[in-house]
Structures are given as structure tokens and as C-alpha cells.
Write an enzyme that holds these catalytic residues in place. Sequence first.
Site, PDB file in Angstrom:
ATOM      1  N   SER A 135       0.836  -1.214   0.000  1.00  0.00           N
ATOM      2  CA  SER A 135       0.000   0.000   0.000  1.00  0.00           C
ATOM      3  C   SER A 135       0.868   1.261   0.000  1.00  0.00           C
ATOM      4  O   SER A 135       0.605   2.212  -0.732  1.00  0.00           O
ATOM      5  CB  SER A 135      -0.877   0.031   1.254  1.00  0.00           C
ATOM      6  OG  SER A 135      -1.781  -1.043   1.245  1.00  0.00           O
ATOM      7  N   ARG A 184       1.513   4.286  -2.981  1.00  0.00           N
ATOM      8  CA  ARG A 184       1.266   5.694  -2.670  1.00  0.00           C
ATOM      9  C   ARG A 184       2.513   6.546  -2.851  1.00  0.00           C
ATOM     10  O   ARG A 184       2.417   7.732  -3.175  1.00  0.00           O
ATOM     11  CB  ARG A 184       0.708   5.806  -1.244  1.00  0.00           C
ATOM     12  CG  ARG A 184      -0.768   5.313  -1.154  1.00  0.00           C
ATOM     13  CD  ARG A 184      -1.129   4.933   0.262  1.00  0.00           C
ATOM     14  NE  ARG A 184      -2.536   4.618   0.478  1.00  0.00           N
ATOM     15  CZ  ARG A 184      -3.134   3.462   0.163  1.00  0.00           C
ATOM     16  NH1 ARG A 184      -2.443   2.479  -0.394  1.00  0.00           N
ATOM     17  NH2 ARG A 184      -4.419   3.270   0.421  1.00  0.00           N
ATOM     18  N   GLY A 235      -5.887  -3.818  -7.728  1.00  0.00           N
ATOM     19  CA  GLY A 235      -7.066  -3.026  -7.374  1.00  0.00           C
ATOM     20  C   GLY A 235      -6.673  -1.651  -6.860  1.00  0.00           C
ATOM     21  O   GLY A 235      -7.348  -0.653  -7.138  1.00  0.00           O
ATOM     22  N   ARG A 249     -13.778  -7.031 -10.717  1.00  0.00           N
ATOM     23  CA  ARG A 249     -13.891  -6.453  -9.365  1.00  0.00           C
ATOM     24  C   ARG A 249     -14.781  -5.201  -9.378  1.00  0.00           C
ATOM     25  O   ARG A 249     -14.799  -4.460 -10.357  1.00  0.00           O
ATOM     26  CB  ARG A 249     -12.496  -6.187  -8.802  1.00  0.00           C
ATOM     27  CG  ARG A 249     -11.783  -7.538  -8.606  1.00  0.00           C
ATOM     28  CD  ARG A 249     -10.443  -7.405  -7.999  1.00  0.00           C
ATOM     29  NE  ARG A 249     -10.523  -6.922  -6.634  1.00  0.00           N
ATOM     30  CZ  ARG A 249      -9.455  -6.622  -5.908  1.00  0.00           C
ATOM     31  NH1 ARG A 249      -8.256  -6.751  -6.427  1.00  0.00           N
ATOM     32  NH2 ARG A 249      -9.596  -6.189  -4.679  1.00  0.00           N
ATOM     33  N   SER A 264     -13.319   0.791   3.176  1.00  0.00           N
ATOM     34  CA  SER A 264     -12.313   0.468   2.165  1.00  0.00           C
ATOM     35  C   SER A 264     -11.352   1.639   2.014  1.00  0.00           C
ATOM     36  O   SER A 264     -11.754   2.750   1.662  1.00  0.00           O
ATOM     37  CB  SER A 264     -12.988   0.178   0.821  1.00  0.00           C
ATOM     38  OG  SER A 264     -12.059   0.321  -0.235  1.00  0.00           O
ATOM     39  N   ASP A 308      -6.457  -8.440   4.644  1.00  0.00           N
ATOM     40  CA  ASP A 308      -5.622  -9.230   3.726  1.00  0.00           C
ATOM     41  C   ASP A 308      -4.986 -10.434   4.415  1.00  0.00           C
ATOM     42  O   ASP A 308      -4.444 -11.324   3.752  1.00  0.00           O
ATOM     43  CB  ASP A 308      -4.529  -8.351   3.108  1.00  0.00           C
ATOM     44  CG  ASP A 308      -5.105  -7.317   2.141  1.00  0.00           C
ATOM     45  OD1 ASP A 308      -6.244  -7.503   1.674  1.00  0.00           O
ATOM     46  OD2 ASP A 308      -4.420  -6.318   1.867  1.00  0.00           O
ATOM     47  N   LYS A 361     -12.136  -9.670  -3.336  1.00  0.00           N
ATOM     48  CA  LYS A 361     -10.680  -9.473  -3.435  1.00  0.00           C
ATOM     49  C   LYS A 361     -10.192 -10.135  -4.728  1.00  0.00           C
ATOM     50  O   LYS A 361     -10.970 -10.388  -5.624  1.00  0.00           O
ATOM     51  CB  LYS A 361      -9.993 -10.029  -2.187  1.00  0.00           C
ATOM     52  CG  LYS A 361     -10.356  -9.276  -0.912  1.00  0.00           C
ATOM     53  CD  LYS A 361      -9.843  -7.846  -0.955  1.00  0.00           C
ATOM     54  CE  LYS A 361     -10.208  -7.056   0.282  1.00  0.00           C
ATOM     55  NZ  LYS A 361      -9.856  -5.638   0.156  1.00  0.00           N
ATOM     56  N   ARG A 378     -12.379 -14.923  -1.596  1.00  0.00           N
ATOM     57  CA  ARG A 378     -11.512 -15.601  -0.615  1.00  0.00           C
ATOM     58  C   ARG A 378     -12.294 -16.429   0.399  1.00  0.00           C
ATOM     59  O   ARG A 378     -11.707 -17.306   1.038  1.00  0.00           O
ATOM     60  CB  ARG A 378     -10.586 -14.583   0.080  1.00  0.00           C
ATOM     61  CG  ARG A 378      -9.497 -14.087  -0.866  1.00  0.00           C
ATOM     62  CD  ARG A 378      -8.547 -13.090  -0.248  1.00  0.00           C
ATOM     63  NE  ARG A 378      -7.495 -12.738  -1.211  1.00  0.00           N
ATOM     64  CZ  ARG A 378      -6.745 -11.654  -1.141  1.00  0.00           C
ATOM     65  NH1 ARG A 378      -6.902 -10.783  -0.146  1.00  0.00           N
ATOM     66  NH2 ARG A 378      -5.817 -11.421  -2.056  1.00  0.00           N
ATOM     67  N   ARG A 382      -2.435 -14.348  -2.159  1.00  0.00           N
ATOM     68  CA  ARG A 382      -2.570 -14.598  -0.719  1.00  0.00           C
ATOM     69  C   ARG A 382      -3.074 -16.020  -0.433  1.00  0.00           C
ATOM     70  O   ARG A 382      -2.790 -16.576   0.631  1.00  0.00           O
ATOM     71  CB  ARG A 382      -3.444 -13.531  -0.064  1.00  0.00           C
ATOM     72  CG  ARG A 382      -2.880 -12.132  -0.296  1.00  0.00           C
ATOM     73  CD  ARG A 382      -3.138 -11.167   0.815  1.00  0.00           C
ATOM     74  NE  ARG A 382      -2.671  -9.834   0.438  1.00  0.00           N
ATOM     75  CZ  ARG A 382      -1.410  -9.406   0.564  1.00  0.00           C
ATOM     76  NH1 ARG A 382      -0.477 -10.191   1.071  1.00  0.00           N
ATOM     77  NH2 ARG A 382      -1.062  -8.195   0.181  1.00  0.00           N
TER      78      ARG A 382
HETATM   79  C1  S3P Z   1      -5.444  -1.507   0.059  1.00  0.00           C
HETATM   80  C2  S3P Z   1      -6.621  -1.590   0.744  1.00  0.00           C
HETATM   81  C3  S3P Z   1      -7.348  -2.861   0.956  1.00  0.00           C
HETATM   82  C4  S3P Z   1      -6.464  -4.076   0.749  1.00  0.00           C
HETATM   83  C5  S3P Z   1      -5.615  -3.958  -0.481  1.00  0.00           C
HETATM   84  C6  S3P Z   1      -4.753  -2.704  -0.448  1.00  0.00           C
HETATM   85  C7  S3P Z   1      -4.832  -0.174  -0.142  1.00  0.00           C
HETATM   86  O1  S3P Z   1      -8.433  -2.915   0.068  1.00  0.00           O
HETATM   87  O2  S3P Z   1      -7.245  -5.251   0.684  1.00  0.00           O
HETATM   88  O3  S3P Z   1      -4.785  -5.099  -0.603  1.00  0.00           O
HETATM   89  O4  S3P Z   1      -3.650  -0.100  -0.495  1.00  0.00           O
HETATM   90  O5  S3P Z   1      -5.537   0.830   0.064  1.00  0.00           O
HETATM   91  P1  S3P Z   1      -9.827  -2.217   0.470  1.00  0.00           P
HETATM   92  O6  S3P Z   1      -9.488  -0.876   0.943  1.00  0.00           O
HETATM   93  O7  S3P Z   1     -10.666  -2.182  -0.751  1.00  0.00           O
HETATM   94  O8  S3P Z   1     -10.406  -3.109   1.543  1.00  0.00           O
END
Ligand code: S3P
Length: 427
Positions: free
Chosen positions: A21, A25, A92, A120, A165, A313, A340, A344, A386
Amino acid sequence: MIIRHTSSPLKGELSIPGDKSISHRSIMLGALSDGLTEATNFLTGADCLSTISCFRQMGIEIEQSGSHVLVRGKGLHGLKAPSAVLDAGNSGTTVRLLSGILAGQPFTSVITGDSSIQKRPMKRIMTPLQLMNAQIHSVNNNGCAPLEISSANLRAVDYSSPVASAQVKSCIMLAGLYADGITSVTEPVVSRNHSELMLRYFGAEVSTCGRTVSVKPEPVLTGQKVNVPGDISSAAYFIAAALLVPGSEVLLRNVGINPTRDGMLRVCSAMGADITRVNEDLSGAEPCADLLIRSSALKATVIEGEIIPTLIDELPVIAVLAAFADGTTIIRDAAELKVKESDRIAVMTENLKRIGCDVEATDDGMIIHGGKMLHGAAIDSRKDHRIAMSFAVAALACDGEMNIQDGDCVKISYPGFYEDLNSLVQP
Ligand code: S3P
């Protein structure tokens, strides 16, 4: 990929690769900043490389040499129109966060990804972006990618999100950088706050009040050094492996322990795990520590409510722990697991049954009756990284051998996973 039972304890230490994450960013905010951003311990997983390639397509110079990355930012309004469709691969985070940025650009773009990404749900970001006056639509009219996004004057909104989320929250916050006033997002339960922390670190004005975050538009973002902490979601597999294999003692270095991400540590404690945090420190805005894990006899627990987004996760590997724990573990309030990289709940239940576990799928989680003797089996990972890593860990404690189909999908978040796991197994 074949992984066998190990009869000797896991010993040694590992430096955990960078947080997925935070790595995403660092590229996004680096690109939107003035000046140079230098990321170290950047995750070289395929997902983060997808983010790099999308920004390169929009004219951002990014030099990547392993886990060292330099981003030459061009400011909030410096992106160029891409000449081709943006490809987020399996990521995603790339599609959803980038869509927020694209909504504020004076050009048209299309973003898509692989077959999993194209299934998704994207309405969760399209709805709030459209409330902000963004021009975004699903090319196949099915609420999924490809998404076409064109130029619009964005309005600030005060959005109450139906899902916890961070991808939705971050998408709206990033669009909010281009809006005509302060944009706020309220979540039902607080999700990971890496966007809030990093936006502030790069110079944006972000405030947090309970479950609401607010961001001021048109900040001047300035390039920064980002030392990415190790990904607790990757550390999770070695935590589980060390807990399950008797006599193990493993030290995991430099793991991010942001309280919006550390739910697995709390669940492990409730299950009776012996985990010690040492050398607690800050890496930029993010807390991190070394984790010392000793194998432990585990007991069942209930996982529900506000803790869920902090370990979302990790639930596949927590389900593996539950399969070996004494008693019945209940996971609820986790319907997000169904959307996901794979469903899952269904995929974990099916594969846990294959190894001999007594498990039921529910609408929003699983009921796992632990403590039975489990055995290796053929596992269908559905190309979900995962799932593959969770069963690689289970393999060490199961009788016989595990055959994980499409095991190379671990490259999405952890290219060196099998080597690192092997390095802890005594010859
Ligand atoms: C993430 C947020 C999560 C997580 C994903 C990474 C992120 O998803 O499952 O692997 O980097 O913001 P959600 O925010 O949709 O739950």
C-alpha cells in the site's frame, strides 16, 4: 509449486519486503509533487510495478533499480495524457486510487487490468466520483473496468461510504486534491490510513475526526524520502509459519505496525501466540518494529467488527492458523473477502476442505473447526497470491506435500516469497 512438511523448527531472521500500500502511494504522491521523491525498500511486486508503468505513460520519469526508486514529480497539474490504455495488471489499488487522480485531469484516459481486475466492483468508486461531478463510466456498462475517465470540474463532497475500504477513501481524497473545496469521507469502520499519513508528510492539509477524514484542495506537494516499512501482510505468512512449526524462533525485521494494519498481531495474541515487538520506531510517518515469533499452541477465537479492516488481507492465513488451533474459530463481518483478487471465502473454504479441515463458509466469513490432523493436497490458488502463500505455510505443518497450482502468482506482492520461506527451513 510443491511444498513439503517440515519436521525441523524454523530458525533465523528475515527483512520483510516493503509495504504494498505504501509503495503504491509513494509513486502516486511522488508524481504529483514538485521535485524528487526517493523511495527505499520499495516493493518490486508486480502490482507496484503496474503503478510505475501507468505513471510513466503519463510522462513521469521514474528510475527503478530494485527496491530503490526515484520519482521526478511534476506537481499536481503535471501529468500528460497517456497515449494508450493504462494497464493496472492485477492491482485493485492502482485502478481505484489512480481513478481518483484521473478524475481531476484535463484529459481523457482509460484504465483497465487483467481478467480478475475486470470482475472487481468499481461502482464503489464511480458513485462518489460521479457525486463529485467526475466523468467516469464503465466501458462495458457492468460496473467494472475498463473505466473511461474524462475532464470535469470536480465538486467537493461530504461522502458517507457504505464500505470500510481504504481504496475507496483514498480515491475520493485524491480526487479531492482537485475539487473546489474541502472533501470529506466518512467510513463505517476506520480502514488503513496510509494515504492520510503520506499526504500530510508530502505537505497536504488532511484532518481526521473519528471515522471522517477531510482534505483541502490544491496543496503544494513536495517530493520526500520515503523509507517503506516491511509489509505486515507479507510478514503474516512467516508469523503463521513460525507459530505452527514446533520449536521455531524467527525474527522479522522492520515490519510496519500501523494500528490500522496490526489486527493480525492482536488476533494472534488472543489465540495464545508468543510474539514480541522489539525496536519500535517510526519510518517517516509510519510506525514499525522487529517481531520475534516463537511457536505456540494456538486456541480458537472470534474475529469480527472493527478489527476486520485492520487484518482484511491476512484473513486467509489467519484461517490457516485457525485450522490448526484448538476449538472453533468464527470469522464474521468480512464479506469484503468475496471481492478481493478471488472470492476468498469460497476459495479458502474449498482448499481448507481439501487438506482435511472441517470448515463452513458463511455470508460474511467462515466457521473453522480446528485441531484435526491435516494433510497436503492439490490446492487451486485461483492465481490469488494470498491463497498461494497461505497454503505454502499450511504445507509446513501438514502431513505429506502440498501442490499449489499457479504458485508463481506470489510475484504480485512477494516475488522472493518461496526463497525467503526456504531460508528459514532447516536443511
Ligand atoms: C489496500 C486496501 C485494501 C487491501 C488492499 C490494499 C490499499 O483494500 O485489501 O490489498 O492499499 O488501500 P480495500 O481498501 O478495498 O479493503
